[in-house]
Design a protein around this motif. Structure first.
Motif, PDB file in Angstrom:
ATOM      1  N   ALA B  41       1.065  -1.469  -0.113  1.00 17.98           N
ATOM      2  CA  ALA B  41      -0.235   0.098   0.333  1.00 17.98           C
ATOM      3  C   ALA B  41       0.893   1.234   0.331  1.00 17.98           C
ATOM      4  CB  ALA B  41      -1.192  -0.234   1.200  1.00 17.98           C
ATOM      5  N   GLY B  42       2.072   1.165   0.751  1.00 18.96           N
ATOM      6  CA  GLY B  42       2.503   2.589   0.815  1.00 18.96           C
ATOM      7  C   GLY B  42       3.389   2.507  -0.628  1.00 18.96           C
ATOM      8  N   SER B  43       4.028   0.914  -1.506  1.00 21.33           N
ATOM      9  CA  SER B  43       4.954   1.538  -2.575  1.00 21.33           C
ATOM     10  C   SER B  43       3.871   2.171  -3.350  1.00 21.33           C
ATOM     11  CB  SER B  43       5.135   0.197  -2.869  1.00 21.33           C
ATOM     12  OG  SER B  43       5.677  -0.243  -1.691  1.00 21.33           O
ATOM     13  N   LEU B  45       0.570   3.724  -2.945  1.00 20.86           N
ATOM     14  CA  LEU B  45       0.062   5.626  -2.310  1.00 20.86           C
ATOM     15  C   LEU B  45       1.147   5.944  -2.466  1.00 20.86           C
ATOM     16  CD1 LEU B  45      -2.174   4.603   0.858  1.00 20.86           C
ATOM     17  CD2 LEU B  45      -2.610   5.694  -1.120  1.00 20.86           C
ATOM     18  N   VAL B  46       2.530   5.761  -2.310  1.00 21.82           N
ATOM     19  CA  VAL B  46       3.841   7.188  -2.471  1.00 21.82           C
ATOM     20  C   VAL B  46       3.699   7.967  -3.817  1.00 21.82           C
ATOM     21  CG1 VAL B  46       6.216   7.182  -2.768  1.00 21.82           C
ATOM     22  CG2 VAL B  46       5.034   6.108  -0.783  1.00 21.82           C
ATOM     23  N   LEU B  49       0.121   9.371  -4.807  1.00 21.59           N
ATOM     24  CA  LEU B  49      -0.406  10.386  -3.827  1.00 21.59           C
ATOM     25  C   LEU B  49       0.360  11.950  -5.191  1.00 21.59           C
ATOM     26  CD1 LEU B  49      -0.688  10.245  -0.555  1.00 21.59           C
ATOM     27  CD2 LEU B  49      -2.023  10.236  -1.689  1.00 21.59           C
ATOM     28  N   ARG B  54       0.135  15.156  -4.958  1.00 20.17           N
ATOM     29  CA  ARG B  54       0.165  15.342  -3.834  1.00 20.17           C
ATOM     30  C   ARG B  54       1.499  14.432  -3.221  1.00 20.17           C
ATOM     31  NH1 ARG B  54      -5.545  17.366  -2.141  1.00 20.17           N
ATOM     32  NH2 ARG B  54      -5.418  18.129  -4.441  1.00 20.17           N
ATOM     33  N   GLY B  55       2.115  15.050  -2.318  1.00 16.52           N
ATOM     34  CA  GLY B  55       2.621  14.058  -1.424  1.00 16.52           C
ATOM     35  C   GLY B  55       4.041  14.631  -2.086  1.00 16.52           C
ATOM     36  N   LEU B  56       5.166  13.854  -2.061  1.00 16.75           N
ATOM     37  CA  LEU B  56       6.491  14.168  -2.905  1.00 16.75           C
ATOM     38  C   LEU B  56       6.383  14.546  -4.002  1.00 16.75           C
ATOM     39  CD1 LEU B  56       7.638  11.176  -1.286  1.00 16.75           C
ATOM     40  CD2 LEU B  56       7.429  13.289  -0.103  1.00 16.75           C
ATOM     41  N   GLU B  58       8.205  17.132  -5.240  1.00 15.36           N
ATOM     42  CA  GLU B  58       9.312  17.785  -5.141  1.00 15.36           C
ATOM     43  C   GLU B  58       9.833  16.832  -5.887  1.00 15.36           C
ATOM     44  OE1 GLU B  58      11.112  21.202  -2.877  1.00 15.36           O
ATOM     45  OE2 GLU B  58       9.005  21.328  -1.842  1.00 15.36           O
ATOM     46  N   THR B  59       9.648  15.398  -5.350  1.00 12.02           N
ATOM     47  CA  THR B  59      10.537  15.003  -6.947  1.00 12.02           C
ATOM     48  C   THR B  59      10.343  14.262  -7.450  1.00 12.02           C
ATOM     49  OG1 THR B  59      10.899  13.935  -4.182  1.00 12.02           O
ATOM     50  CG2 THR B  59      11.760  12.425  -6.060  1.00 12.02           C
ATOM     51  N   LEU B  64      11.015   8.461  -8.648  1.00  7.98           N
ATOM     52  CA  LEU B  64      10.335   8.026  -7.529  1.00  7.98           C
ATOM     53  C   LEU B  64       9.126   6.973  -7.786  1.00  7.98           C
ATOM     54  CD1 LEU B  64       8.918   9.401  -4.629  1.00  7.98           C
ATOM     55  CD2 LEU B  64       6.995  10.095  -5.982  1.00  7.98           C
ATOM     56  N   VAL B  68      10.233   3.565  -5.738  1.00  8.00           N
ATOM     57  CA  VAL B  68       9.703   2.200  -4.950  1.00  8.00           C
ATOM     58  C   VAL B  68       9.515   1.068  -5.427  1.00  8.00           C
ATOM     59  CG1 VAL B  68       9.143   4.104  -3.618  1.00  8.00           C
ATOM     60  CG2 VAL B  68       7.434   3.160  -4.820  1.00  8.00           C
TER      61      VAL B  68
END
Lengths: 174, 159
Positions: B41-43, B45-46, B49, B54-56, B58-59, B64, B68
């Motif tokens: 889920a983290g992989s 969603l990062v 998003l 949203r989220g990161l 600037e990468t 990104l 992941v």
């Protein structure tokens, strides 16, 4: 004292209504597990950044600033659905070994988070661009990973109320 | 062609009996499965998003997504490996559960979506993509994996 609190909730009319609802528990548990993906998923990547295992090119403060609202959203759904399940079946959770273990791990995770903020977090600007973070930050990351694994596992194990140490059963809590 | 004989065969395996007859293997496998869900889920969603703006932000998206990927694929392999004993040891229950088929269809579409459209989009340079495509891809991805989780949990709760 804790027992009487749980017993007091148990006889509340609202608790009874929720307990007797046919789809209430399945819906709450499903929402709980699904939002767990949001909370734990984000926390795991945040921790893995601190531990130097993932997202090593992303500055730590960026993860903190941009992912915190999403983690909080998930945490609110998790807390609400979790509290609702306990509220509707207090006397199922009160004697459950894993329920108390899970709360203990949650408390430790919170302490770890606050400690990180109060101590290590203060120096973030100095090292947040380094793929390898300072030793205390790595330790905070590993500790949080272990604690969240513990929270997930003990949460799942609540369903296995019989697979507990003998001394716990000897307490005869319910 | 009915898949019932295949499920009956799985349920009759010595491997399945082992999980049914012993106490700890099933909860251990379930717990590893659940931890792998969190990593997966983290992989997802990062990156999703990020595609939603949203989220990161600037990468760079492609950077990104690439960083992941090992966690995305690694956790999926763990999910399949820990899913197999849970499926075979309760094969007939799964066969007759509408939620099992719901979940597996969503997994299949999710895998195809992730390896084709989502992968192409997330690895491209953002300037070429425009604002709409990545958002659409992310919404579909989140919807598919959410429905996998919901379907999976309901197999156990509603049969």
């Amino acid at each position: 004292m804790i027992r009487s609190l749980f017993e007091w909730v148990d006889v509340m009319p609202m608790s009874t209504v929720w307990r007797e609802s046919l789809n209430g528990y399945p819906l709450l548990l499903t929402a709980h597990v699904t939002s767990m993906g949001l909370v734990a998923g984000i926390i795991i990547f945040w921790d893995m950044r601190l531990a130097g295992m993932a997202l090593t090119r992303v500055p730590v403060s960026k993860i903190q600033a941009t992912m915190f609202p999403w983690m909080t959203l998930g945490l609110l759904i998790n807390a609400a659905t979790g509290a609702a399940m306990v509220f509707s079946q207090p006397m199922r959770y009160y004697p459950n070994f894993y329920f108390w273990m899970k709360n203990f791990f949650l408390l430790l995770a919170l302490v770890n988070m606050l400690y990180f903020h109060a101590r290590i977090g203060k120096t973030v600007a100095d090292w947040e661009h380094n793929p390898v973070t300072p030793f205390p930050a790595r330790m905070a990351g590993y500790a949080s990973l272990a604690l969240w694994a513990g929270i997930i596992v003990t949460g799942r194990m609540i369903a296995y109320s019989g697979l507990v140490p003998d001394w716990w059963i000897a307490l005869e809590l319910g | 062609m009915s898949m019932l004989p295949f499920f009956e065969w799985m349920g009759g395996l010595r491997f399945s009996a082992f999980f049914l007859e012993s106490v700890w293997p099933t909860p251990i496998v379930q717990n590893i499965h659940l931890i792998a869900i969190a990593v997966f889920a983290g992989s997802v969603l990062v990156v999703d998003l990020r595609m939603l703006g949203r989220g990161l932000t600037e990468t760079p998206l492609a950077q990104l997504a690439r960083s992941v990927e090992p966690w995305l694929y690694g956790s999926f392999v763990v999910l399949v490996l820990t899913g197999i004993p849970q499926m075979t040891s309760t094969a007939l229950k799964q066969y007759y559960s509408p939620f099992f088929w719901w979940k597996m269809q969503a997994v299949l579409i999710g895998v195809i979506w992730t390896l084709t459209v989502r992968r192409r989009i997330s690895m491209r340079t953002e300037a070429e993509l425009g604002p709409v495509w990545p958002k659409m891809v992310a919404v579909v991805s989140i919807a598919l994996w959410t429905s996998v989780t919901v379907g999976a949990r309901l197999i156990g709760l509603m049969g």
